[in-house]
Design a protein around this motif. Structure first.
Motif, PDB file in Angstrom:
ATOM      1  N   TRP A 186       1.047  -0.939  -0.061  1.00 55.33           N
ATOM      2  CA  TRP A 186      -0.043   0.114  -0.264  1.00 55.33           C
ATOM      3  C   TRP A 186       1.041   1.763   0.168  1.00 55.33           C
ATOM      4  O   TRP A 186       0.514   2.442  -0.587  1.00 55.33           O
ATOM      5  CB  TRP A 186      -1.552   0.059   1.202  1.00 55.33           C
ATOM      6  CG  TRP A 186      -0.536   0.801   2.457  1.00 55.33           C
ATOM      7  CD1 TRP A 186      -0.947   1.919   2.802  1.00 55.33           C
ATOM      8  CD2 TRP A 186       0.175   0.139   3.893  1.00 55.33           C
ATOM      9  NE1 TRP A 186      -0.549   2.154   4.041  1.00 55.33           N
ATOM     10  CE2 TRP A 186       0.306   1.142   4.898  1.00 55.33           C
ATOM     11  CE3 TRP A 186       0.998  -0.949   3.117  1.00 55.33           C
ATOM     12  CZ2 TRP A 186       1.276   0.910   5.378  1.00 55.33           C
ATOM     13  CZ3 TRP A 186       1.657  -1.059   4.572  1.00 55.33           C
ATOM     14  CH2 TRP A 186       2.320  -0.116   5.755  1.00 55.33           C
ATOM     15  N   LEU A 189       1.868   2.040  -3.194  1.00 58.39           N
ATOM     16  CA  LEU A 189       0.958   2.361  -3.952  1.00 58.39           C
ATOM     17  C   LEU A 189       0.544   4.021  -4.049  1.00 58.39           C
ATOM     18  O   LEU A 189      -0.009   4.843  -4.877  1.00 58.39           O
ATOM     19  CB  LEU A 189      -0.413   0.866  -4.082  1.00 58.39           C
ATOM     20  CG  LEU A 189      -2.045   1.855  -4.662  1.00 58.39           C
ATOM     21  CD1 LEU A 189      -2.023   1.770  -5.792  1.00 58.39           C
ATOM     22  CD2 LEU A 189      -3.336   0.951  -4.114  1.00 58.39           C
ATOM     23  N   ALA A 190       0.785   4.172  -2.306  1.00 55.34           N
ATOM     24  CA  ALA A 190       0.836   5.489  -2.137  1.00 55.34           C
ATOM     25  C   ALA A 190       1.612   6.540  -3.479  1.00 55.34           C
ATOM     26  O   ALA A 190       1.258   7.509  -3.868  1.00 55.34           O
ATOM     27  CB  ALA A 190       0.593   5.865  -1.035  1.00 55.34           C
ATOM     28  N   ASN A 212      -0.004  -7.111  -3.595  1.00 50.92           N
ATOM     29  CA  ASN A 212      -0.999  -6.742  -1.565  1.00 50.92           C
ATOM     30  C   ASN A 212      -1.902  -7.925  -2.368  1.00 50.92           C
ATOM     31  O   ASN A 212      -2.163  -7.748  -1.212  1.00 50.92           O
ATOM     32  CB  ASN A 212      -1.849  -5.891  -2.862  1.00 50.92           C
ATOM     33  CG  ASN A 212      -2.303  -4.634  -1.265  1.00 50.92           C
ATOM     34  OD1 ASN A 212      -1.648  -5.159  -0.587  1.00 50.92           O
ATOM     35  ND2 ASN A 212      -3.112  -4.451  -1.411  1.00 50.92           N
ATOM     36  N   ASP A 237      -8.225  -1.741   2.439  1.00 48.94           N
ATOM     37  CA  ASP A 237      -8.236  -0.455   2.191  1.00 48.94           C
ATOM     38  C   ASP A 237      -7.975  -0.104   0.287  1.00 48.94           C
ATOM     39  O   ASP A 237      -8.811   1.169   0.410  1.00 48.94           O
ATOM     40  CB  ASP A 237      -7.296   0.205   2.868  1.00 48.94           C
ATOM     41  CG  ASP A 237      -8.061   0.180   4.400  1.00 48.94           C
ATOM     42  OD1 ASP A 237      -9.652  -0.077   4.523  1.00 48.94           O
ATOM     43  OD2 ASP A 237      -7.999   1.012   5.407  1.00 48.94           O
ATOM     44  N   CYS A 238      -6.872  -0.929   0.385  1.00 49.00           N
ATOM     45  CA  CYS A 238      -6.594  -0.673  -1.318  1.00 49.00           C
ATOM     46  C   CYS A 238      -7.847  -0.622  -1.867  1.00 49.00           C
ATOM     47  O   CYS A 238      -8.073  -0.072  -2.729  1.00 49.00           O
ATOM     48  CB  CYS A 238      -5.218  -1.606  -1.508  1.00 49.00           C
ATOM     49  SG  CYS A 238      -3.752  -1.096  -0.175  1.00 49.00           S
ATOM     50  N   TYR A 241     -10.232   2.217  -1.584  1.00 48.95           N
ATOM     51  CA  TYR A 241      -9.460   2.936  -2.436  1.00 48.95           C
ATOM     52  C   TYR A 241      -9.490   3.262  -4.048  1.00 48.95           C
ATOM     53  O   TYR A 241     -10.564   4.066  -4.495  1.00 48.95           O
ATOM     54  CB  TYR A 241      -8.400   3.482  -1.481  1.00 48.95           C
ATOM     55  CG  TYR A 241      -7.843   4.890  -1.789  1.00 48.95           C
ATOM     56  CD1 TYR A 241      -8.424   5.999  -1.215  1.00 48.95           C
ATOM     57  CD2 TYR A 241      -7.257   5.189  -3.276  1.00 48.95           C
ATOM     58  CE1 TYR A 241      -7.270   7.406  -2.029  1.00 48.95           C
ATOM     59  CE2 TYR A 241      -7.126   6.348  -3.847  1.00 48.95           C
ATOM     60  CZ  TYR A 241      -6.222   7.780  -2.703  1.00 48.95           C
ATOM     61  OH  TYR A 241      -6.616   8.064  -3.653  1.00 48.95           O
ATOM     62  N   GLY A 242      -9.453   2.197  -4.342  1.00 47.89           N
ATOM     63  CA  GLY A 242      -9.298   1.745  -6.001  1.00 47.89           C
ATOM     64  C   GLY A 242     -10.954   2.104  -6.403  1.00 47.89           C
ATOM     65  O   GLY A 242     -10.678   2.544  -7.454  1.00 47.89           O
ATOM     66  N   PRO A 251      -6.409  -3.431  -7.543  1.00 49.24           N
ATOM     67  CA  PRO A 251      -5.221  -3.160  -6.312  1.00 49.24           C
ATOM     68  C   PRO A 251      -4.842  -4.118  -5.732  1.00 49.24           C
ATOM     69  O   PRO A 251      -4.813  -3.575  -4.281  1.00 49.24           O
ATOM     70  CB  PRO A 251      -6.726  -1.628  -5.944  1.00 49.24           C
ATOM     71  CG  PRO A 251      -7.649  -2.412  -5.853  1.00 49.24           C
ATOM     72  CD  PRO A 251      -8.115  -2.693  -7.329  1.00 49.24           C
ATOM     73  N   ASN A 540     -10.000   4.702   6.526  1.00 47.98           N
ATOM     74  CA  ASN A 540      -8.822   4.048   5.056  1.00 47.98           C
ATOM     75  C   ASN A 540      -7.477   4.611   5.311  1.00 47.98           C
ATOM     76  O   ASN A 540      -7.638   5.707   5.339  1.00 47.98           O
ATOM     77  CB  ASN A 540     -10.194   4.745   3.784  1.00 47.98           C
ATOM     78  CG  ASN A 540      -9.120   3.313   2.376  1.00 47.98           C
ATOM     79  OD1 ASN A 540      -7.990   3.759   2.292  1.00 47.98           O
ATOM     80  ND2 ASN A 540     -10.256   2.901   1.812  1.00 47.98           N
ATOM     81  N   MET A 542      -5.084   4.918   3.093  1.00 53.87           N
ATOM     82  CA  MET A 542      -4.137   5.298   1.701  1.00 53.87           C
ATOM     83  C   MET A 542      -4.944   6.403   1.365  1.00 53.87           C
ATOM     84  O   MET A 542      -3.083   6.976   1.172  1.00 53.87           O
ATOM     85  CB  MET A 542      -5.848   4.785   0.548  1.00 53.87           C
ATOM     86  CG  MET A 542      -5.018   3.541   0.228  1.00 53.87           C
ATOM     87  SD  MET A 542      -3.830   3.176  -0.176  1.00 53.87           S
ATOM     88  CE  MET A 542      -3.077   3.998  -1.682  1.00 53.87           C
ATOM     89  N   THR A 545      -1.831   7.561   4.082  1.00 47.85           N
ATOM     90  CA  THR A 545      -0.650   7.447   3.650  1.00 47.85           C
ATOM     91  C   THR A 545      -0.162   8.336   2.124  1.00 47.85           C
ATOM     92  O   THR A 545       1.209   8.264   2.125  1.00 47.85           O
ATOM     93  CB  THR A 545      -0.445   5.995   3.132  1.00 47.85           C
ATOM     94  OG1 THR A 545      -1.358   4.824   4.355  1.00 47.85           O
ATOM     95  CG2 THR A 545       1.001   5.427   2.992  1.00 47.85           C
TER      96      THR A 545
END
Length: 575
Positions: A186, A189-190, A212, A237-238, A241-242, A251, A540, A542, A545
């Motif tokens: 994650w 990804l951030a 992930n 959470d990923c 968020y995605g 994600p 979340n 994300m 992060t």
């Protein structure tokens, strides 16, 4: 001259009667053949083995016929049609070839970027990033545990400027990017999102995936930072968020590949992957997100092994099982929520140091299996990967292997060309049944998390791996150059990749400079926001992060702080 064609529709009962008659005739012919021609011939020339097994250890019959086809033709169906046995899309490779995605990663970001540019120039159509062990484990390059490992097995990424350098000069809106990383996924990804935003890119145009898949780490690969449940929260959470910000990005890339590489059979690979998938989907749905809002962005990663027909059947079976699970168990309504899309990599565990040029042949056959099985993306291994990170020569040859299959063989012209094969259809049914049997066992234990904590998956894989090692040692499972056709005088001179010995020092210097130059107040505030979010299960992670990496907090600083919130994990050994 014209031919008039009239379409007729048989009733289910009429179809059943025709099928029964076909099966009965086929069984009668088989029995007569076995009692006469076969029996006489075997007396004169006995078969070389008493029992024949597939790569997964499943019994293989001498010959297959119509009686081995599924009674319900809808189980086979047509491409792009539920249950997607024959492929997720109606045109498959006639409309678009699979993505050729050779993995690369070593040294500093700039060094890996040069390899990316080289592969793109050679015709590669997608990027795949391999990260070094410190990055995988959420450690900074200057951590004492990282000494000697920085950039050795992949690229080192500590802070946002590293990620910017990794993709320098690469149009992220027009090339898909896969990142093979799990416990710290994650954070990467951030960083990827921040780089794209800083370049003014539309997040909804980004494509690719971050692996992930943390549950398979506890099952097979053994790389984790936090305990199981907070790790699952991060995956959730990923995905959440995605579903809101990344319309084309996957994600999570749920991975059976590492289950196979740890020693699992073909059936265990796809069965355990489906069990893990079910756990993720249940977790996201429990958070109040409709399955049709995120399921289309789930992607998968499987190995393509040596047993060609079993591998093709494996891909077809898991595609069918997934479609049924998403529709019947989770109530998915959109076709894209039921279409399993997967990346395949040829089997690194099959590569040998003895006679390394033979690895080219192994890889070609395994890549062919992936194409015949309908993969959306393929990585072919370099011939030298039993030694080290592949050289440019080895990567070019591996890429050319895919390009020959795509452009010279005409295999992509026909969708699912092995569909209808008595053997492949029987294997597809058999593997699907095997998936269900394992799913039932996992449910009886109490689900995936309970099965991990009790060591169920780990023991199943270790038992299979031991059996394979025993068969290999005895010669029952031939490996050319290792236990059969061994060349004692072989002179193994091949070009291998050499890591720049100064790369680690350069990476540590840059990390320290970024820390020294950042705004300390912004970094402190970002850390406090992240810790507050981590303590609230409903928040979340994300957004916090993304701000943390923008404030130039490092990978190790983020994971180190969250260990104080989430704790750490220690596996109970399984013998």
């Amino acid at each position: 001259m014209t031919t008039e064609y009239t379409e007729t529709h048989a009733t289910p009962e009429e179809l059943r009667l025709v099928t029964d008659a076909l099966f009965s005739r086929a069984e009668a012919d088989l029995e007569e053949w076995e009692n006469n021609e076969l029996a006489d011939f075997v007396k004169r020339a006995p078969e070389s083995q008493e029992n024949y097994l597939s790569g997964a250890g499943m019994p293989v019959k001498r010959v297959y016929g119509p009686q081995d086809l599924p009674e319900n033709w809808g189980e086979i169906g047509l491409p792009g049609q539920y249950p997607y046995t024959r492929g997720p899309y109606p045109t498959m490779y006639r409309g678009r070839k699979w993505t050729m995605r050779q993995i690369a990663g070593f040294g500093q970001a700039e060094e890996t970027n040069k390899r990316f540019q080289y592969l793109i120039a050679q015709g590669q159509t997608g990027l795949s990033v391999d990260f070094d062990m410190p990055t995988l484990m959420g450690l900074d390059s200057d951590d004492e545990m990282s000494l000697g490992e920085v950039g050795r097995e992949g690229v080192a990424i500590d802070v946002l400027p590293d990620m910017a350098a990794l993709f320098d000069g690469i149009d992220l809106e027009n090339i898909s990017v896969s990142m093979t990383i799990n416990p710290s996924a994650w954070i990467l990804l951030a960083m990827y999102i921040a780089v794209a935003e800083d370049r003014g890119m539309d997040l909804n145009k980004l494509s690719g995936t971050i692996q992930n898949d943390i549950l398979k780490e506890y099952v097979a690969q053994k790389e984790w930072i936090f305990p199981v449940r907070p790790s699952m929260r991060i995956v959730r959470d990923c995905i959440a968020y995605g579903s809101q910000h990344l319309a084309r990005y996957n994600p999570v890339n749920i991975s059976g590949y590492h289950i196979s590489e740890a020693g699992g059979s073909a059936v265990q690979e796809v069965a355990f992957t489906m069990a893990i998938t079910k756990a993720y989907v249940e977790d996201v749905v429990a958070a109040g997100i409709d399955v049709d809002d995120f399921a289309s962005r789930l992607s998968f990663f499987f190995v393509s092994q040596a047993d060609m027909f079993e591998e093709v059947a494996k891909f077809r079976a898991v595609r069918r099982y997934y479609a049924k699970m998403m529709k019947e168990h989770f109530g998915a309504k959109k076709p894209n929520s039921m279409r399993l899309r997967f990346h395949a990599q040829t089997a690194a565990a099959t590569l040998t140091k003895p006679q390394p040029m033979v690895n080219i042949v192994r890889t070609a056959i395994q890549a062919l299996s992936a194409v015949l099985g309908g993969a959306q993306s393929i990585h072919t291994n370099g011939l030298d990967e039993a030694y080290t990170i592949p050289s440019e020569m080895a990567m070019k040859l591996a890429l050319r292997t895919q390009q020959i299959i795509a452009d010279e063989t005409n295999i992509p012209n026909v969708i699912d060309p092995l569909g209808g094969s008595y053997y492949v259809e029987a294997l597809t049914n058999q593997i699907e049944d095997g998936i269900q049997a394992y799913m039932d066992k996992v449910e009886a234990i109490g689900g995936v998390v309970a099965a991990i904590e009790q060591g169920f998956f780990q023991k199943e894989i270790s038992d299979t791996a031991y059996d394979y090692a025993r068969r290999k040692a005895s010669g029952d499972r031939p490996v050319i150059g290792v236990n059969k056709y061994v060349d004692e005088q072989e002179d193994q001179k091949i070009e291998v990749h050499k890591l720049d010995p100064e790369s680690e020092a350069r990476q540590i210097t840059r990390l320290k400079q970024v820390r020294a130059d950042r705004d300390p107040e912004r970094a402190r505030a970002a850390m406090n926001t992240l810790l507050t979010a981590a303590r609230d299960e409903a928040v979340n992670l994300m957004p916090a992060t993304i701000e943390a990496v923008r404030a130039h907090l490092s990978m190790g600083e983020i994971t180190g702080a969250l260990r104080d919130v989430f704790g750490s994990y220690q596996e109970t050994p399984v013998f």
